[in-house]
Design an enzyme around this catalytic site. Structure first.
Site: not given
Ligand code: PGA
Length: 251
Positions: A9-11, A95, A97, A167, A173, A212, A233-234
């Protein structure tokens, strides 16, 4: 056997030149996986780039959000039909966010999942509790409610074509990861909740862990019985990290 998946998930990250290097490496690595699927969910403007870099490889691509509506006067929105035109296989819906920063509620998430399915793509439905909810001891209630809203709307046929992602909001994050035991406990709860609706759907549903995930913790997390891969994500922005995570999902 359940499908294993590692979904990046590149965001809101990326640029054309950076993406190209990353996508080329993901395309090459996807061919070395035997049972897991590697996928990247990229910002909308980069879907065409993802398609041209990944088409012909075993990697899939998708969107991070979608409109619940098929078309119309909805400035700034992107429909499921548009995502399908760009070859998306997956679309992340719900998600945290989106829920927290853009006000998406359970009903909207369910409609978005339905819109994705109606276009023949796979919704990756995200659920998860905040730190305050975990500390109050209501994790199961929260994820159960989030799952229930989507499951009621999709029914067993829709659920069969969906993927679920747990999640925990406090792990996204933040560098804090749920322990493999914590992840397994919630995944098992979600699978049990699905089994009350349909046992075969529950048994076949891929449930991804997100929050994470890194190369250093992926093997242990994905080794748990009800953890079928990850939503990353990251770490999905760093080719070597993401590829190691894909290999961990491959088992
Ligand atoms: P993260 O994000 O791996 O950077 O914690 C995961 C996500 O939000 O899908």
């Amino acid at each position: 056997m359940r499908q294993r998946l590692a979904v990046g998930n590149w965001k809101m990250h990326g640029s054309l030149p950076e993406n190209q290097a990353l996508l080329d490496k993901v395309a090459a690595a996807s061919g070395r996986l035997s049972r897991a699927i590697a996928a990247v969910c990229v910002p909308f403007p980069y879907l065409a780039q993802a398609r041209s870099a990944l088409a012909g490889s075993k990697a899939a691509w998708g969107g991070q959000n979608v409109s619940q509506y098929p078309k119309g006067a909805f400035t700034g929105e992107v429909s499921a039909g548009m995502l399908r035109e760009f070859g998306c296989r997956y679309v992340i819906v719900g998600h945290s966010e989106r829920r927290q920063l853009f006000g998406e509620d359970d009903a909207a998430v369910a409609l978005k999942a339905e819109a994705v399915l109606a276009q023949g793509m796979v919704p990756i439905v995200c659920v998860g509790e905040t730190l305050a909810e975990r500390e109050r001891g209501v994790t199961e209630e929260v994820v159960g409610r989030q799952l229930g809203a989507v499951a009621d709307r999709l029914g067993t046929e829709g659920l069969k074509a969906s993927v679920l992602a747990y999640e925990p909001v406090w792990a996204i994050g933040t560098g804090k990861t749920a322990t493999p035991d914590q992840a397994q406990a919630v995944h098992a709860y979600l699978r049990d909740a699905l089994a009350l609706r349909d046992r075969s759907v529950a048994a076949a549903m891929p449930i991804l862990y997100g929050g994470s995930v890194k190369a250093a913790n992926a093997v242990e997390l994905f080794g748990r019985q009800d953890v079928d891969g990850g939503l990353i994500g990251g770490a999905s922005l760093v080719a070597e990290e993401f590829i190691s995570i894909c290999q961990a999902a491959d088992g």
